[in-house]
Every structure is written in C-alpha cells, then in structure tokens.
Write a protein that holds these residues in place. Sequence first.
Motif, PDB file in Angstrom:
ATOM      1  N   ALA A  23       2.306 -10.689  -7.813  1.00  0.00           N
ATOM      2  CA  ALA A  23       3.499  -9.966  -7.364  1.00  0.00           C
ATOM      3  C   ALA A  23       3.157  -8.500  -7.102  1.00  0.00           C
ATOM      4  O   ALA A  23       3.540  -7.920  -6.081  1.00  0.00           O
ATOM      5  N   LEU A  24       2.408  -7.908  -8.020  1.00  0.00           N
ATOM      6  CA  LEU A  24       2.014  -6.504  -7.846  1.00  0.00           C
ATOM      7  C   LEU A  24       0.987  -6.373  -6.717  1.00  0.00           C
ATOM      8  O   LEU A  24       0.951  -5.351  -6.018  1.00  0.00           O
ATOM      9  N   THR A  25       0.156  -7.394  -6.548  1.00  0.00           N
ATOM     10  CA  THR A  25      -0.779  -7.408  -5.421  1.00  0.00           C
ATOM     11  C   THR A  25       0.012  -7.373  -4.116  1.00  0.00           C
ATOM     12  O   THR A  25      -0.290  -6.617  -3.180  1.00  0.00           O
ATOM     13  N   TYR A  26       1.025  -8.202  -4.092  1.00  0.00           N
ATOM     14  CA  TYR A  26       1.877  -8.267  -2.899  1.00  0.00           C
ATOM     15  C   TYR A  26       2.536  -6.910  -2.639  1.00  0.00           C
ATOM     16  O   TYR A  26       2.494  -6.381  -1.521  1.00  0.00           O
ATOM     17  N   ALA A  27       3.122  -6.330  -3.696  1.00  0.00           N
ATOM     18  CA  ALA A  27       3.811  -5.049  -3.549  1.00  0.00           C
ATOM     19  C   ALA A  27       2.855  -3.977  -3.035  1.00  0.00           C
ATOM     20  O   ALA A  27       3.165  -3.218  -2.104  1.00  0.00           O
ATOM     21  N   GLU A  28       1.670  -3.959  -3.621  1.00  0.00           N
ATOM     22  CA  GLU A  28       0.697  -2.949  -3.213  1.00  0.00           C
ATOM     23  C   GLU A  28       0.282  -3.162  -1.759  1.00  0.00           C
ATOM     24  O   GLU A  28       0.127  -2.201  -0.994  1.00  0.00           O
ATOM     25  N   ALA A  29       0.176  -4.420  -1.352  1.00  0.00           N
ATOM     26  CA  ALA A  29      -0.264  -4.720   0.005  1.00  0.00           C
ATOM     27  C   ALA A  29       0.799  -4.366   1.032  1.00  0.00           C
ATOM     28  O   ALA A  29       0.497  -3.757   2.058  1.00  0.00           O
ATOM     29  N   LYS A  65      -6.101 -11.224  -3.751  1.00  0.00           N
ATOM     30  CA  LYS A  65      -6.791 -10.212  -4.563  1.00  0.00           C
ATOM     31  C   LYS A  65      -8.033  -9.690  -3.838  1.00  0.00           C
ATOM     32  O   LYS A  65      -8.350  -8.503  -3.890  1.00  0.00           O
ATOM     33  N   ILE A  66      -8.737 -10.612  -3.181  1.00  0.00           N
ATOM     34  CA  ILE A  66      -9.948 -10.201  -2.466  1.00  0.00           C
ATOM     35  C   ILE A  66      -9.593  -9.241  -1.328  1.00  0.00           C
ATOM     36  O   ILE A  66     -10.181  -8.162  -1.189  1.00  0.00           O
ATOM     37  N   TYR A  67      -8.605  -9.626  -0.530  1.00  0.00           N
ATOM     38  CA  TYR A  67      -8.238  -8.759   0.597  1.00  0.00           C
ATOM     39  C   TYR A  67      -7.751  -7.402   0.106  1.00  0.00           C
ATOM     40  O   TYR A  67      -8.081  -6.360   0.673  1.00  0.00           O
ATOM     41  N   LEU A  68      -6.989  -7.433  -0.992  1.00  0.00           N
ATOM     42  CA  LEU A  68      -6.494  -6.152  -1.502  1.00  0.00           C
ATOM     43  C   LEU A  68      -7.649  -5.284  -2.018  1.00  0.00           C
ATOM     44  O   LEU A  68      -7.674  -4.073  -1.815  1.00  0.00           O
ATOM     45  N   THR A  69      -8.617  -5.938  -2.655  1.00  0.00           N
ATOM     46  CA  THR A  69      -9.781  -5.203  -3.156  1.00  0.00           C
ATOM     47  C   THR A  69     -10.539  -4.553  -1.997  1.00  0.00           C
ATOM     48  O   THR A  69     -10.913  -3.375  -2.054  1.00  0.00           O
ATOM     49  N   ILE A  70     -10.743  -5.336  -0.931  1.00  0.00           N
ATOM     50  CA  ILE A  70     -11.460  -4.782   0.222  1.00  0.00           C
ATOM     51  C   ILE A  70     -10.652  -3.620   0.830  1.00  0.00           C
ATOM     52  O   ILE A  70     -11.181  -2.531   1.074  1.00  0.00           O
TER      53      ILE A  70
END
Lengths: 501, 1029
Positions: free
Chosen positions: A404-410, A217-222
């Motif tokens: 799962a959605l974090t993964y998809a977005e990434a 979540k942190i990496y995706l936020t950044i």
Amino acid sequence: MRNKILISLLAVTFTITSCDLTEEPYGFYSDDNFYTTQEDANSALLYTYNAFTFIEYTRGLNSIGDLPTETTDLKPDEGQDAQELYDWRAATISTNLTLENFFKYGYVAINRANVLIEQVECSAFPEAFKNQIIGEALVLRSWSYFHLIRVFGLVPVHNAPVRQLEDTSAPLAPSLDALYDLVIADLIRAEEMLEVNKSVARVGRVDKVAAQSILAKIYLTIASSKQNGVKLYRDMTKDVDAMYESAAFWAGKVMNDQTDYFLDPNLTNVYDVNQPHGPEHIFILSHDRSGANEGNYSKTPLMFMPWVNGVPFFLKYEDGRLVRTTHGWEVYRVSPSFFATFHEDDQRGIDLIHDEVYDADGNVVGSIAQGSFTHPFTVKYQDPEFEGDRTSARPFLIRFADIALTYAEAVGPTTEGYAWVNAVRARAGLQPLEAGLSVADFRQAVIQERAWELCYEGHYLFDLRRTGTVTTKVPQATGLDEDEASFYPLPQREQMLNDAL
Amino acid sequence: MKKRREKLRMAFLVIFTVFMGSLFAQMNGLTVRGVITDTYGEALPGVNIMEKGTTSGTITDGEGAFSLEVTNSDAILVVSFIGFDTQEVAVAGRSNIAVIMQESQLGLEEVLVIGYGTVRKSDLTGSVATVKVDELQDTPANSIERLLQGRSAGLQVVNDSQDPGAGSTIRIRGGSSLEGSNAPLVVVDGFPLGDAGDLKQINPADIASIEVLKDASAAAIYGSRGANGVIMVSTIRAAEGTTRVNISQQTTLSRFDSKLKRWDDPLLMAMLSNEEQRNAGLQMPYRGVTDTQGTYYPSLYEIQSGAWPYNTRWDKEVFRDTPVSSNTSVSIGSANETTSFNLSLNYLNEQGVYIEDDYQKGTVNLAVDHKLSDFFSVSTSNIFSRNERDRNGGLAYWRNPLWPVYDETGNYFTANERDFGHPIARTNHVLDKTNGLDYIGSYGFTFNLNETLTLKSQMNYKHGSTVTDRFNPRDYTEEGFFRNGAAHIENWQDEKLSSETFATWENQFAGIHDISVMGGFSYENHTIKQSQLRAYDFVNEALGNENMSAGNPESNVVGNNLTKRKMLSYYGRANYKLLDRYLFTGTVRADGSSVFGENNKWAYFPSFAVSWNAHHEEFIKNLMVFDELKFRASFGTSGNQAISPYQTLARYGVENYFNDGAWRTAIGPGYVGGYYGADSRYREWRGIPNRGLKWETTTQFNYGIDMAFLNRRLRITADYYDKETNDLLYLRYLAPSSSYDRMWVNGGEISNKGVEITIEGDIIRRGNWRFGSTLIYAQNRNEVISLGDVETTGIQVDNNTGMMYRPSGYEFTQFRQTANILAVGQPFNVFYGYRTDGIVQSLEEGLAAGMQGYLAEPGEFKYVDINNDGEITTDDRTIIGDPNPDFTASMALNLSYKRIDFSMFLNGVFGNDVVYQNRLDQADVRPLRWTQDNPTNDYPRLYSGRQLRFSDWFVEDGSFVRIQNVSLGYNVNVDNLEFISNLRVYLNATNLYTFTKFSGYDPEVGLDGIYWGGYPRFTQYTFGLNMTF
C-alpha cells in the motif's frame, strides 16, 4: 580328480568375487532417483522455501535490514558480526559472516529453484501443475535476487543448476539493467502462471499477488534509487517516471484487482502468531514451535525480548490483555531516539513497543525505570504458546501495508496516494497526512511512514539506501563514502573462490 | 568298485600295522634314562623328549633328568626346548643317554607372517618387526593393542582412556593423513579387519604372534589400505602331536597413582569464589542468599561456624575404593597328523573406577585345521564375542562439597531446578548401556598342486553389532528436563565379507637361485548400517526406554543410514634369492574401489626391495665380528582410502517445511554435511560430487641394517625411513554463490622421516641365570608440506612470519580458538597462541605491555607483544608448543633364575608438549593466585568471566618415563603331579611410577596433546595363575 576339485573350487571363488565397483546411492536422493512424480516436485518446491527458514537467512533479515539503521541499538556484548553491521565497520565488512550467510542462502534458494525449474520444465506433468510449481519457484528465485541486489549490488548470476565443480563459478551480471531485466522477466512470467491463491493451507507460500508485489517493489526501488542518484542505479538506462508508473501499475493490481489481501483493520492482529493467514500477509515465512531444530521453529522473539530474570514473563497491551512470552537476549533494541519519533497517539509506538514486563497478576516485574533493562523493545515477534525457546514467530516478508505504501509512493500525492497512506495511518490511530504536499514531500512522508510501519521487519535499510540517506540518518554511518553506504561488498570468500569474477 | 576294494584293503593294512606295531612295542619296550644339560653343563629342567613317529614323550625334571619308554632300541628321540636347537638323538641300544643342548642362533630361523605368506627372518627384505607376545601375557587387556606400547620400534600406542573396555590410538611411523584414518590396518589370520586400536574380539591370550609391517615393501601388498602400516595378528594353532589344556586367571586391582585435585576445605573454595567475582566487579555468591537461578549459597560465616554443616566427599560417593577386574581363559588345543583344533573361552570383567561403570566380555574361539589328503587341507577359525558396557562415567567428583548428597527429606539435594549434575541421582536413574556382539570367521583351503605350487583361498566374514539403550529422565538430566523424558535406542551393524585367493610357487635352481612368486586377487564388501530411535515426552517414566511408544508420538525421531564399500584387488609378489646373499622382492597391487571417483577407479601400488646378507660373504666372515650383517633398502607406494562412501555422487538433502498445518518433507539438492560457527549454529552444505576423487598416496624409502654379534647374543636392528604422502584429501571451500560450502578434493602433502633402533642383548646366560634386555628407540619428524591450494582451503596466514595454517581440532570456548593448528612447514597439530611473560604487577606495566581495560590491571597475564605494535591482538600469536614427541624409548629387562622370572618394562616419551586447558580451575592452582599480598609471577588473579587467551601458560612439558610394567613369576615344581605339566603364578604391576614434570594427573594424552583432566591414572596390580595340563 585333483584337477576337478581345483577347478570347482576356483569356480566358486570367482563367483563370490565377481563384483561391480559402481557406487549406488543408499539412503539419500540423488539426480537419478528424484523429480519423478508430482509429489517429488512439490517436495522440492518446499525445499526451496526451506532455504529461507534457516537462521543464516532469518537473522540476516533483521541484522541487515534493521540493525545498521537508526531504528535499532545493539546489545553491547553481542558478537563481532552484529557489531560490524551496527557500527558500519567498512574495513572488515567483507568477511562478515552474517552477510556471507545471507548471500549464500540467497543462492541456496536460487539453486534449489533452478534445479526444480529445469526438472519440471522437461517433465510430462499436467500444464496447470507445472505452472504452479514453476511459478512459485520463479517468484522465490526473483525474491532472492532482489534481496541480493539490494544488499550487495551487482551479483553473480546462476540461472542453471550447479552440478559439478565447473558450475560453481559464475560471472557477475554485466549491469544492473541486465540483472533487473532478468528478475523482472521471471516475475512477469510467474505472475502469468500463478493464480491468486490465499488460504490457511498456503501460509508460507507465494502466489500471483506476491509476484505483483515484488514487481512493484523492484520498480519502486529502481525509480527512487535512480531519482536519488544512487550508485549503479544512476547509470541505468531506465526512465524514472516509467519506473514509478510500473511500480504503480503492479502495486495497483494488488490494491485494486484482488480481494483476498487487504489491510487488517486491527493492528495487533497483524502480529498475532496464530493468524499467519491474516489478510495482511502476502509472503510470510513458515516456522512452527513443534519443529525439531531451530529454523523449523524460530527463536526470533528471543532476539528482541529483554532478559529480566531469565524467566518468562507477561506483556500488557493497551486493552489490558496480559500475554505470556518467553524472555529473551535483548540483542536488537529499539533505539530511544527512534522511539521518540512516534506520535504520542501512534499505536505502533504504544502497543508494539514496550518498556515494562509483568507477572500473571499484572504486577510490573521488570522495566526500564527499575533498571531491569535499558531499552524499549518491540513485540512484533512473540508467541504466547512458546515451548522453551521454541516459537512459531515468523518473519513478515511482504505485508499488504508495505505494498500500500509502495503504491502511495509510486503514484505520489494523488487521491489514491493519500488514501492508502492515510489508511495505514488511520489504522495506527493517526490523523491523515497533511494535504497538498509536493511530490517530493509526499514521498518523503510515505518513506517516514514506512519506518514507523515496517520497522524491525527488515525493510528500513533499503529505504535509506534508495533515498541515499544512510550517511545522513545513521549516526554510525557518518563519514562513509558512497560505495560503503550504498552496497555491502561481495563476501571475501566469494571474491576469492569465484574464478569467474 | 575296484577302487573301493583297494581302499578297504589299504585301511585294513594300516590298522593291522598300527596294531601290530603297538603290540611289538609292548613286547620290545625299553626304558631310556638320561640327563640333559646346556653347553655350560647346567641341567635343563622342562626339556621335551619325544620318541620320533609316536605320541609318547616326557619332560625333564628339576635336575634335568628324564626317563622314557621307547618302542625299540633303534628309536630316535626328539629333544626340544625353547631357546635351544632341536636335536634328534638315536637311542642306538643305549639305556642311558646324556644330551648337551646347543643354544639356538636366535631369530634367524624365525618365520614371520607377512601379507599373503610367510618368510624366514633371514630372507626378509622389508622392515618388519615382531612383538614377543609371550612377554605381554601377564597383563590383562581387553584388546592386544593396549599392550603393544613401546614393544616395537616405530609403533606408537597411546592409551589415553582408562574407561572400561577403552581402545587405544595406534600409529606406525607417524600420521600421514589429515582427514582420513591414521590407524594401521590390522590383519588377523589373513583377514584384513580394519583400523587397529580396538581388537577387542580377540582374546590376547589366543594370539600367537604379532608382526608389524612398516615399510612400503612390506605394506604395499595391502595397497590402498597400507599407507599407515599393517599389524599382522596370528592366532594360536595347536602344535602337531600335542594335547594341551590351559587355564589362566588374572585378578586386577586398580588404584589411583596420584591424589585427586579437589577441595578439601570448602571455606577456602567459597572464599576464592567470592574473590573471583569481587575482582570482576560482580556480586559475590557466598553471602547467604539465593541467586536468580534459585541456588542458595551459604555465607562464609555459615560455612565457618558450621551453621552450614555440609562438606561432602563426592569422590567417596562416585569412585569405587578399589575397582577389581578379572580375566579368565580356558583353552584346549590338540593336534595329530591330520587334524588340529584349538578351542578357547575367555571371560573378562572390568570394573571402572566410577560406581556402576562396568564392562564385561565373553569370547569363544574355535579353530580347526584338517588335512583331507596330502594335497588338500581345509581350515576354519570362528571367533564369537559378546560384550556389555554399562556406562556411568564422568560423574562429578568435583561437585561443590557444600552441597549434601540428600536434603532433609531424603531426596537428592539439587542446587536448583536445572542442576543436572547430581552423581547419585544420575547413577540411579540414567540408563546408558551398550550390548555388542562380534563374530569373525574364516574358512579356507590350501591346495598343493605339486611340490612347488600351492593355492590358497580363504573366505572371511566379520560381523559386529551394538545396541545402545539410553534413558534420560525428566529430573536430573538436561535432555530429560527439556524434553520431558528422553529415550533412545541406537543400533549399529558392521559387516564385512571378503575373499582372498592366491597361489604361491617356490622353486630352487642349480642350488643358488631361490625363486618364489605369489599372485592373487581379493574381493571385499563392507557395509555399516545404523539406525536410531528417539522418543520424548513421557507421561510416566517407570519403563525407561523399554516401551518407546509410551512417549508422545508427535515428538518421535527416527533415523537410519548405511554406507557400503566394495573393493576388488589383484596383487602379486616375487622374491628372488641368489646364493643366499642377494635378495630381491617386488610387489604390486591394484585396488579398485567403489568409493573412488569414476575417473579414478583403479589404483596401483608397486614396491621394490633389495637386501644383502653380507655375513655370507667370505670377507665379512673373515672379520670374525658379525654373526649377521644385513643391509636392506626398499622403496614403494601405498595408499589410504580416506574417502567416505558417496562423495562422488550428487546428494540431496531432506528437511521439513511446515505447510498446510503439518510438517512436510522437503527434498532437494545439497545436504547438511556438517556444522560450523559458534555453538555449531551454521550448516555446511555439501552434496556436489567430485568424480575425480582418489586415494591418498604414500611413497616411502626405507634403509635398514641388521647386525648380530657375540654368537648372536647382541642383536641390533636399525632403520631410517622417509615417507611422503600426497594427494591428501581435504574439504575445499566453494564460492558461496554456488550454494555449496565444501567438497572433497585431493591436494596437500605431509612428510614423515624417522629413525628406529632396536638393541637386544642376552646379557647373562649362565647356569640357571638368564638376563636379557631390549632397548627400543624411535624418532619421527613430521612436517606438513602443503595444505592444498591456498585459496580454496580457507587457509589463514600468520602475519609475522607468513606461515600458512588452518585451525584444527576442538575449539575451546574459553579461548575462542582451537589450540592446535596445521601449519605449513610445521609438525602436525602444533599449538598456536600467545606468549606470556609473567603476571602484570602494576597498571602502568599492563598498559605498557599493550593490554587494555581490566586485562591491563595487576594480576592479569602479561602477554608478549610479538609484533611490537603496542597492543595485544590475534597477530601476537605464534607457535607455542608441539604435541609430537622428539623421540620415544623403551627398555625391557628380563631376568630369570631357575623357576623364578622377573621382568620390568619402562616406557618413555620425550620432548612433547601438553595443553593443560583447564589448569586455572584446579583446586591445587586456585589458592596460588596472584593477590596484592602474593604478587607472584606464576599465577594470575582470580577474575570471573575473564576473556582468556590461549597462551604458553597452559602448555607444559609432557615428557614422561613410566615404569609401565613389573612382573614377578614363579613356575611351581609340578614334576610329581602327573596331570599338570606347567603351573605358573605371578604378580604383575602396571604403572608403578611415572616420572614427569607435568602438573596434571598424567601426561599420556591423545596425539593432539590436549589434556582433558578426568581422573588420575591407575596403578594396577594383577595376581595371575596359569596352569597347563
């Protein structure tokens, strides 16, 4: 004779009088009578978790994560603190008590974790035990910082216990890079220390997967914030693509490297108050209706449920089940315009958002149509075995679907990316996402999916912020400047009393 | 062996001498007769005549005549009478003797009790007031403090509660602490007990004298507990050579002094209730329907036609017609040359005005002093007291009169399932009772090393404990309803052990230097221990709280805690008197306390005083005006240990976290030290230690003058003081990122300045007539100088004046603010709110005045837009009242003629304001509301759920003058009754009438000036009887 009497009397008097003025603690634990055993350390770890159970924190999850977004409407005569958040009243927001409390309880958890980590590190406990305790404490400290950053931006850093007046003021982190590096280092360390450890007994605790999830979540936020040019993030030295990759790396571990957590095939099971150990829950708070005080038990359902006649009623689900619930204060309401965005087949709109209430025989006793209440309401938080206003309904802090959605977005519109977003959609009864989307469109679709999937679970404001869409999506936020929309200011009390700022 | 023989020989000699002496007396018996008169030639009845060195004596009869058998013709008679100088008259062979008694030079030879010693009034340098206890004894009281109201200048007593057994609020020279206690220290027979206000352990009839130590010179000897002044209480000791048995009985009847505010006419009540709802656009309740809560409200027609027949006089149900209280004391005192003892018993029974609201107390007091030898004596005093309080107060006499007591089936009528206010149901089913046990003991010895040096040591022990039993049943109580029956047991125990040892050296040199020096040390250990047990969820409620294990074990709650304070002190005082004219006193005390931070363990409190007996100077004597003219000045510091224990230690909290299927104990840094926010929903985290925490320090200057004129028949004492208290303790706020909310620190400053004047006059002393009067005037000006560091105290600023303030006291839900604030530059607890300018008469007027929405409509309060910004906001608040009186005054009148005595006591408080916070809800106010037909400017319309602002409309003048006490007594002629020496019957009335403009029941409210309603003040009539054998 006379002198003998005198001397002996004086001797007696002096003996009675001899005294030591040092104060010894009675009836409370203090620095010198605690942290001596493993049980103490365990207890202190639970004390750290406990910081998140108070309404000062749990109310903030929805009041900050959902209320200031277009998903949520507010009861018109709710108190000033909620009104300010709902209306985006920037002028007075620095004195908002909900924000101040959320800020403070973040640090309450941080200080409890700091003292625990310091004490356990220098203890002679077995290595495995130390890893377990310190690992969990590090995850909780990181979770707090991550939340603080998302809400307030640059915040003061306390990485040592506060023991005296001189320790109470701490300077801001020099930069967002430095702050995130600290949190990421903690989480990576915790991830190494912890095992995957999921069981009924561990409801309300974190493990290795939680550490991985927060990292993702942190990496995706950044990544997304920097890509979207969000204030502070745009000045970070980190590379957007590398950040997406890291997010995918850690979320991928959750998706692929463990089998304890997975998407619960049955959507309503996720919100079943009696299944907090379900496969979906990576980090869920612990409340129980048998508790003595609010915080031990939760009143969260009352924040969402309608009042109707001020007596309990029944909810009717798609499958015809009638489930008893407490009435509520209808504080947080589903905004009709957001409700209208759900696809007509979306179970999350059909089964998790209601507009009618029933009696035990299945007769409608209140509805929007009858004028019993004005807005639809979410039933994500409800407890059929409630006792008065005491329930076990727990805030969902990290769910598998979120990661799962974090993964998809990434990973973007890859096979895995489509697979995970479609898995979430399929569970809700929806068709797969349109194939062949561009990276940008795909990510936007995932973020939209997050709104439907994670609404009223304290996430959505941060999705708006990291995409820089607060002012365009939230009607009340129209016209705010970038500063006001991206972060809330540090609480005024913090600005006044922290001498190191 | 030899010594023993000597002793035996001595004993024999003594016995022989006594025996022979009495034999001789029998043989040489002589009867002396005589008449005793005063200087006006009036006969004096009741004068004591003793033969010196014997135990035989008599008193004069109604004509002043006596007759006494003396041992021989050289006998010496000791003639004594209260108010007259004692004389020794040699019989010198006469058989008929006339004695003329000289009236005493009142006061000067009086001996006052001060800290660690006594002092002749004429040698006093500080400001010490005496209360004439014998004037108070006609009024029964649970504790003496209730009676001290108005009896000493600078001593403020507020009796705002009339509950049985209630205590009082006591202040000496104003309040000097924001967070700590402002109550004076009470010292009983040398034992510092604690805060004054509830000295219930000691029967007022056992009290011989009370001294009030007001200035620093007098109070600084009590160091860190002296800042609020000290009340010295001395209990009765038998006088040498007497044996006395005293019986006294007091029976008191109480009546309300004013009419109850209640609805006589339920139809009017219902109409107004409907009007209130209708005005707010809401459904009217009284329309013959059951509302959503399940309450049936009859329609106006049903009420008017009698179809709804109920009109319950709830006041008749919940109040006793005439509560009767009684107070019985028996005491036996006797003393000879070596041993004196006093044993007294007291039983007090107070009936509250509510049914079954009672208080009972029994006290036993035994004091023994014994001289073991010329140089060594021991003394002990033991007070044992037991009390029982059955609480049934606060019953709703204001309950809706349309609701009957019982329904048709004979059950309690409750309006709905959650109607928890049924007074009779509560009376019969709720248990709320406290049993208390108190013991105060002291054991001491006095050692006279030589003529000049005396050593005294005293060990003191105090024990107080209470056990409270409560049960709230499932029906009729809120707690019981939600918890399915709720049982409580609460234990409280307070123990104090102290020892005081001091030596006094007194000497005179060259006939002109009088020196006395006292020095000593003391130790004190004070522990308060509490525990609570709670059980809920009972299957069967028949046992109440008798077997708490019958509750559901899963819902049991237990709690306990203990606080301990240890204190070690050294103190000393030196007095020097030159030529009986110039007096100097210096005192110092060092207090070390466990509650002080480790960096500030010891506190030092010095004081110094001088005084000048000017009337001993020739040039004053030559004026022939003054019998006494004395100037006093003193300066010193004293302290207040306002710190609770354990504030200087890191403190962890204990919480619960539900994990692995059960509640787990969670422990860690920081504990919940308080609550704040609406409904106190947010926790306040404390537990961070302040190792530099210390006492509050009060520095006080005092200037006084004592004057006496006209053969001391007119006496005036006046004092001016200037007190400044700093290092006030307060809870500072911390940066939220510290994870703590508040911690105790020192800062802040308060000043109290004032004037006290006491005038005593013996106006008539002629023949059988005595008439005297005492006037007391006191004024105190209190000012908050600083509330501490601006940023850390959470101080708010009044935007119009820049005044810094902090809300204080109770936050009223209807106003969403506190009424009181502590404001820099203002007295304690001033009222802060809006000004009103009548009532809005038209919408245009309301809008023009800055009101909005329905608050601008006709009939609403018209608030004043103080900052002229066109709208009414919180910035339009200002100071709208002051609960501190401008001055207090009292007048005592004492009149006697022969055997009849009459006294009257008036007490007045002037210039204070009172907040009548629930004035809008009163049955005598609501009918006066604004309507279209009654466009008054005095009362707003009725409007349900109105957002009220706290305004001057709720503030009233709280000045009053009360006829506090009137007493009429008669001393029955018992000359012919051998076994009775004194018999007095009397009738006493308290609160005969109160002159006030206040529209509530009574303006005597707490020091914050908030009036809570309750019930009217009592007028109490006491019939008393006092017999001495």
